[in-house]
Design a protein around this motif. Structure first.
Motif, mmCIF file in Angstrom:
data_model
loop_
_atom_site.group_PDB
_atom_site.id
_atom_site.type_symbol
_atom_site.label_atom_id
_atom_site.label_comp_id
_atom_site.label_asym_id
_atom_site.label_seq_id
_atom_site.Cartn_x
_atom_site.Cartn_y
_atom_site.Cartn_z
ATOM 1 N N TYR B 11 52.757 69.325 62.098
ATOM 2 C CA TYR B 11 52.346 70.593 61.790
ATOM 3 C C TYR B 11 51.303 70.289 63.288
ATOM 4 O O TYR B 11 51.069 69.729 63.377
ATOM 5 N N ASP B 13 47.704 70.364 63.137
ATOM 6 C CA ASP B 13 46.841 69.471 63.198
ATOM 7 C C ASP B 13 47.417 67.399 63.039
ATOM 8 O O ASP B 13 46.720 66.360 62.642
ATOM 9 N N ALA B 17 54.998 66.006 58.434
ATOM 10 C CA ALA B 17 55.449 66.140 57.211
ATOM 11 C C ALA B 17 56.705 65.551 56.433
ATOM 12 O O ALA B 17 57.124 64.967 55.734
ATOM 13 N N PRO B 36 56.803 61.004 45.402
ATOM 14 C CA PRO B 36 55.411 61.030 45.692
ATOM 15 C C PRO B 36 54.338 62.948 45.854
ATOM 16 O O PRO B 36 55.529 62.873 46.561
ATOM 17 N N SER B 37 53.274 62.973 45.165
ATOM 18 C CA SER B 37 52.775 63.451 46.036
ATOM 19 C C SER B 37 52.422 63.617 47.053
ATOM 20 O O SER B 37 52.227 62.492 47.792
ATOM 21 N N GLY B 38 52.693 64.719 48.411
ATOM 22 C CA GLY B 38 52.647 64.850 49.842
ATOM 23 C C GLY B 38 53.755 64.370 50.310
ATOM 24 O O GLY B 38 53.456 63.580 51.872
ATOM 25 N N CYS B 39 54.799 63.635 50.121
ATOM 26 C CA CYS B 39 55.549 63.318 51.052
ATOM 27 C C CYS B 39 56.856 64.405 52.104
ATOM 28 O O CYS B 39 57.528 63.600 52.413
ATOM 29 N N GLY B 40 56.061 65.125 51.444
ATOM 30 C CA GLY B 40 57.232 66.560 52.175
ATOM 31 C C GLY B 40 58.260 67.090 51.405
ATOM 32 O O GLY B 40 58.649 67.862 52.375
ATOM 33 N N LYS B 41 58.183 67.130 50.063
ATOM 34 C CA LYS B 41 58.746 68.309 49.259
ATOM 35 C C LYS B 41 58.941 69.612 49.519
ATOM 36 O O LYS B 41 59.881 70.389 50.245
ATOM 37 N N THR B 42 57.433 70.412 49.637
ATOM 38 C CA THR B 42 57.199 71.750 49.623
ATOM 39 C C THR B 42 57.922 71.747 51.075
ATOM 40 O O THR B 42 58.655 72.557 51.206
ATOM 41 N N THR B 43 57.413 70.620 52.229
ATOM 42 C CA THR B 43 57.798 71.082 53.266
ATOM 43 C C THR B 43 58.907 71.722 53.178
ATOM 44 O O THR B 43 59.702 72.327 54.064
ATOM 45 N N GLN B 83 55.605 76.942 44.153
ATOM 46 C CA GLN B 83 55.305 75.816 43.525
ATOM 47 C C GLN B 83 54.720 75.961 42.091
ATOM 48 O O GLN B 83 54.516 75.621 40.844
ATOM 49 N N GLU B 161 58.906 72.606 41.512
ATOM 50 C CA GLU B 161 58.280 72.346 40.516
ATOM 51 C C GLU B 161 58.283 73.043 39.380
ATOM 52 O O GLU B 161 57.430 73.248 39.171
ATOM 53 N N HIS B 194 57.976 65.836 41.306
ATOM 54 C CA HIS B 194 57.845 64.809 41.649
ATOM 55 C C HIS B 194 58.100 63.898 40.546
ATOM 56 O O HIS B 194 57.666 63.046 40.393
HETATM 57 N N1 LIG Z 1 49.396 73.577 56.499
HETATM 58 C C1 LIG Z 1 49.757 72.525 56.096
HETATM 59 N N2 LIG Z 1 48.528 72.353 58.176
HETATM 60 C C2 LIG Z 1 48.628 70.511 57.396
HETATM 61 N N3 LIG Z 1 49.556 70.349 57.202
HETATM 62 C C3 LIG Z 1 49.951 70.207 56.234
HETATM 63 C C4 LIG Z 1 50.298 71.741 55.904
HETATM 64 N N4 LIG Z 1 51.089 71.542 55.051
HETATM 65 C C5 LIG Z 1 51.293 70.969 54.270
HETATM 66 N N5 LIG Z 1 50.428 69.524 54.850
HETATM 67 C C6 LIG Z 1 51.096 68.356 55.142
HETATM 68 O O1 LIG Z 1 51.982 67.545 55.147
HETATM 69 C C7 LIG Z 1 52.160 66.838 54.214
HETATM 70 C C8 LIG Z 1 53.572 67.279 53.005
HETATM 71 O O2 LIG Z 1 52.511 68.304 52.258
HETATM 72 P P1 LIG Z 1 53.830 68.767 50.995
HETATM 73 O O3 LIG Z 1 53.497 69.861 50.852
HETATM 74 O O4 LIG Z 1 54.937 69.201 51.312
HETATM 75 O O5 LIG Z 1 54.166 68.202 49.763
HETATM 76 P P2 LIG Z 1 54.607 67.700 48.835
HETATM 77 O O6 LIG Z 1 55.822 66.730 48.649
HETATM 78 O O7 LIG Z 1 55.005 69.274 48.277
HETATM 79 O O8 LIG Z 1 53.889 67.342 47.983
HETATM 80 P P3 LIG Z 1 53.272 67.650 46.408
HETATM 81 O O9 LIG Z 1 54.292 67.604 45.454
HETATM 82 O O10 LIG Z 1 52.348 67.441 46.137
HETATM 83 O O11 LIG Z 1 53.396 69.650 45.862
HETATM 84 C C9 LIG Z 1 50.688 66.471 53.387
HETATM 85 O O12 LIG Z 1 50.571 65.688 53.958
HETATM 86 C C10 LIG Z 1 50.355 67.191 53.311
HETATM 87 O O13 LIG Z 1 49.164 67.364 53.710
#
Ligand SMILES: Nc1ncnc2c1ncn2[C@@H]1O[C@H](COP(=O)(O)OP(=O)(O)OP(=O)(O)O)[C@@H](O)[C@H]1O
Ligand SMILES: [Mg+2]
Lengths: 244, 367
Positions: B11, B13, B17, B36-43, B83, B161, B194
Motif C-alpha cells: 500500500y 503507506d 499486505a 489471522p486478522s490483518g494477514c492480507g486475505k481481503t487484499t 466483508q 467472510e 479467519h
Molecule cells: N488501504 C490500505 N492502506 C494501507 N494499509 C492497508 C489498506 N488496506 C489494508 N491495509 C493493511 O494491509 C494488511 C492486510 O489487510 P487486509 O484487509 O487484507 O486483512 P484481512 O486478512 O482481510 O484482515 P481481517 O481478517 O481483519 O479482515 C493490514 O495490515 C491492513 O492494515
C-alpha cells in the motif's frame, strides 16, 4: 392592526387587476422558480461533482462566504453596472435574478456536496464491486443516497429566495415585494403587513410542497420510516413492493 | 481457474499486505483463504476483481490476465460478497439482489423472478423482499449479500467472510446450505475466513496465510490437519486436529452388535438391566433409559439424549463420537434413513482408527 391587515387581505379590490394578489403572487412565484432553476442547474451538478470526486472542496467554502454579501446592496450595484448594456425589463430582471441566484447557490451547493460526500463508503465500494461504472455509481447509488441532504439544501434555498424575492420591487419589478415597497412609500401599513403575511404564507406552502416531494423521492431505506420497522417487526411487507 | 503468480501488494503507506503470493484456485472448487486478522486475505481477494491493483505479479482467470480486462465488465461476471454485506441502503432487498442482472440489461420481470428465486435459495423468506437493509438483522444482511452475488449466476465467486455475523448454530446451517448449493452449482469459489473450522469444513483446498501476506501452506483440509508444515500452521489449525482429521476418513465396514430396543410406553422386561435404547415406530433412535430409574413404562421425559448418532459408513470422527458420547458407551449407528442398524464400542472404533493409520502409512499416501 391585525384587523386592518385582515380587511386588506379580504377586500375584493386586493384580489383584482394588475396589482391584485393573484397577479403579484404569480410574478413572485415566477421569479422564485426562475432563480431556483438557474441556481439548481449550476449548484447541483457542481456540488455532486465535488462530492463525487473530492476535488474543489474549497469552492463550497467560497460559495458559503458569498452568503455574507447583502443581497439588496448587490442588486443595486448590479443594476448600476448592467443597466446601460441592457434594454427593457431585462435591464432590471437580470440583476435581480443574478443577485438571488447568488443567494440560492450556497445552500444548494452545500446540500448536494454534503449529500454525496456523506454516502456510506461501503455502499460506494459495493457499487464498484458489483461492476458499476463511475456514472452508474453516481446514478444508482450516490445520487439516491444524497437526496435527503440535497433536498434539504433545495428547500432552504427556496425559503430564502421566496423571502428575498421581495427586493425585485426595489428596482421596479413586480411580485409580492410591491406591497411592501408601495405600502411603506404611501404609509399604507395594512398593505405592507398584508404583503408580509402573503410572503410568509407562500414560503410556508412552498416548504410543505418541498417536504412532500422529498418524502416521495427519498427512499424509505434512508429515512426514519424505513428504519423504525427494524425494531417494530413489520408483519408482511408485500413482496411485490419494488422501488427502483 | 484463478491463478496468482508472484502477486505482491504494497500500500501507499508502505504496508506490504500480500507478499509474493502464488496459488491456484481450481475451477469448480472451493478454495479457502484463512489466517489471522490483518494477514492480507481481503487484499488478496480484492485483487482478483481489481478492486485493488497488485503492485507486482499477475492474476490469471482461465489463463487470461486480469490486468488486460475491463474492470466493470469483469466484475459483473464475478459474484462478490463483501466483508460486511455492503448492501445499498436505499434499495429494497429484492432490488439489491437484482443489481447485477439489471446492470447486465435483464428486463424487470426476469430480474424480479430471478431475485425471488435466489432469495429463497439463500434461505430467506419472500416476505423480506420489500424490506430495506436497515430493517434486517446482520445475518439476514449477509445472506442478501450472498444472494446479490449469486443473482446473475456467475461462474466465479469471491466471498469475504460471508458467514461472520451470525451465531454458531445459524452459521452451521448456512455452511451446510452453502455446500449443498455448491454441489449443485459447481462454481469456482475463493472464500475468505479467519475461522479455521469453517475453512476445514468448506474448503476443497485451504490456503493458510500469515501476517505480512505470506502463504504458509496450501493443502486439502485433511492434509493440513495431518501435516502442518510449520509451527505457525500447526498452532493455527488447533489442538484437537488429530480428532478432527478423522472427519475426513470414512469408517470401514465393522461388525455391529445388535441392540435390544424399547418403544415409548413399553416397560423393560429386565428392570435391573443396564442402559436400554428407545426407538420410535420406524426404529429411529430417540434416546437411552436406565431401567432402574424408571417408575413404570418409558415416557419421553425419561430419555437421555446425550448420545450422538453416526450414519453407517460415515466419517471415523462421527463414529467415534457416537461411542464416546453415548451414556451406555455403545455408539448408535443408523442407516441413511435414520433407522437403527446396531451399536459399536469406543475401543472397536479406536482399533479401526489404528488400522486406518497403518494402511495409510503402508500405501505411502498420507492424506
Ligand atoms: N488501504 C490500505 N492502506 C494501507 N494499509 C492497508 C489498506 N488496506 C489494508 N491495509 C493493511 O494491509 C494488511 C492486510 O489487510 P487486509 O484487509 O487484507 O486483512 P484481512 O486478512 O482481510 O484482515 P481481517 O481478517 O481483519 O479482515 C493490514 O495490515 C491492513 O492494515
Ligand atoms: Mg478482511
Amino acid at each position: 392592526m391585525i384587523g386592518a391587515i385582515w380587511t386588506w387581505l379580504t377586500s375584493t379590490s386586493s384580489w383584482s387587476g394588475d396589482d391584485g394578489i393573484p397577479h403579484r403572487l404569480l410574478q413572485h412565484a415566477g421569479y422564485s422558480a426562475l432563480v431556483l432553476v438557474v441556481a439548481a442547474a449550476i449548484a447541483v451538478p457542481l456540488g455532486v461533482w465535488i462530492g463525487h470526486s473530492g476535488h474543489g472542496r474549497s469552492l463550497v467554502t467560497v460559495a458559503n462566504s458569498l452568503r455574507a454579501v447583502p443581497t439588496l446592496g448587490l442588486l443595486f450595484a448590479l443594476t448600476l453596472v448592467l443597466q446601460p448594456h441592457l434594454q427593457g425589463n431585462t435591464a432590471f430582471l437580470l440583476p435581480c435574478v443574478i443577485a438571488l441566484v447568488l443567494l440560492a447557490v450556497p445552500p444548494i451547493l452545500s446540500g448536494a456536496y454534503a449529500g454525496v460526500e456523506a454516502v456510506d463508503p461501503a455502499a460506494r465500494d459495493a457499487a464498484k464491486g458489483v461492476g458499476m461504472r463511475p456514472r452508474e455509481v453516481l446514478r444508482h447509488v450516490e445520487l439516491p443516497c444524497a437526496l435527503p441532504l440535497l433536498m434539504s439544501g433545495l428547500r432552504s434555498a427556496a425559503l430564502q429566495v421566496i423571502a428575498t424575492a421581495t427586493i425585485a420591487a426595489y428596482v421596479g419589478l413586480g411580485g409580492l415585494g410591491r406591497y411592501l415597497v408601495d405600502g411603506i412609500a404611501t404609509n399604507d401599513y395594512p398593505r405592507t403587513g398584508g404583503g408580509a403575511v402573503l410572503v410568509a404564507l407562500f414560503a410556508l406552502v412552498a416548504d410543505i410542497v418541498g417536504a412532500l416531494v422529498q418524502a416521495r423521492v427519498v427512499s424509505p431505506g434512508l429515512t426514519g420510516k424505513g428504519r423504525r420497522l427494524a425494531r417494530v417487526d413489520h408483519p408482511t411487507v408485500p413482496s411485490g413492493a419494488t422501488a427502483s | 481457474m484463478i491463478r496468482f503468480d508472484g502477486v505482491t501488494k504494497t500500500y501507499a503507506d508502505g504496508t506490504t499486505a500480500v507478499d509474493d503470493l502464488s496459488l491456484t484456485a481450481p475451477t469448480g472448487k472451493i478454495t479457502v483463504l484463512v489466517g489471522p486478522s490483518g494477514c492480507g486475505k481481503t487484499t488478496t481477494l480484492r485483487m482478483v476483481n481489481r478492486m485493488i491493483e497488485p503492485t507486482a505479479g499477475t492474476i490469471l482467470i482461465d489463463g487470461q490476465d486480469t490486468a488486460a480486462m475491463e474492470p466493470a465488465a469483469m466484475r459483473r461476471g464475478m459474484g462478490y460478497v463483501i466483508q460486511h454485506a455492503g448492501l445499498f441502503p436505499h434499495r429494497t432487498v429484492l432490488d439489491n439482489i437484482g443489481t447485477v442482472p439489471r446492470l447486465l440489461g435483464w428486463d424487470r420481470r426476469r430480474t424480479r423472478e430471478r431475485s425471488l428465486d435466489v432469495l429463497e435459495r439463500v434461505g430467506l423468506s419472500p416476505d423480506l423482499a420489500g424490506r430495506y437493509p436497515a430493517q434486517l438483522s446482520g445475518g439476514q444482511q449477509q445472506r442478501v449479500g450472498v444472494a446479490r452475488a449469486l443473482a446473475a449466476d456467475p461462474p466465479v465467486m469471491l466471498m469475504d467472510e460471508p458467514f461472520s455475523a451470525v451465531d454458531p448454530v445459524v452459521r452451521e446451517q448456512l455452511q451446510d446450505e452453502f455446500l449443498r448449493l455448491q454441489a449443485e452449482l459447481g462454481k469456482t469459489i475463493l472464500f475468505v475466513t479467519h475461522d479455521i473450522d469453517e475453512a476445514i469444513k468448506l474448503g476443497d483446498q485451504v490456503a493458510v496465510m500469515r501476517v505480512g501476506g505470506h502463504l504458509a501452506q496450501m493443502a486439502p483440509p485433511a492434509r493440513l490437519l495431518a501435516r502442518p508444515v510449520d509451527d505457525f500452521v500447526a498452532d493455527f489449525v488447533g489442538r484437537d486436529r488429530g480428532y478432527r482429521a478423522l472427519g475426513f476418513r470414512p469408517t470401514p465396514k465393522l461388525p455391529l452388535r445388535a441392540e435390544p430396543t424399547l418403544v415409548v410406553g413399553e416397560s423393560p422386561s429386565d428392570m435391573s438391566g443396564q442402559w436400554c435404547l428407545v426407538v420410535d415406530d420406524r426404529r429411529r433412535p430417540l434416546g437411552w433409559v436406565r431401567p432402574g430409574d424408571l417408575r413404570g413404562p418409558v415416557t419421553v421425559a425419561d430419555l437421555n439424549r446425550g448420545g450422538t448418532v453416526a450414519v453407517q459408513g460415515g466419517s471415523l470422527r462421527a463414529t467415534l463420537d457416537a461411542a464416546l458420547s453415548s451414556p451406555s458407551g455403545r455408539g448408535v449407528i443408523v442407516d441413511p434413513t435414520g433407522a437403527l442398524v446396531g451399536t459399536v464400542l469406543a475401543p472397536e472404533v479406536v482399533a479401526l482408527v489404528e488400522e486406518d493409520r497403518v494402511t495409510q502409512a503402508e500405501a505411502g499416501s498420507s492424506p
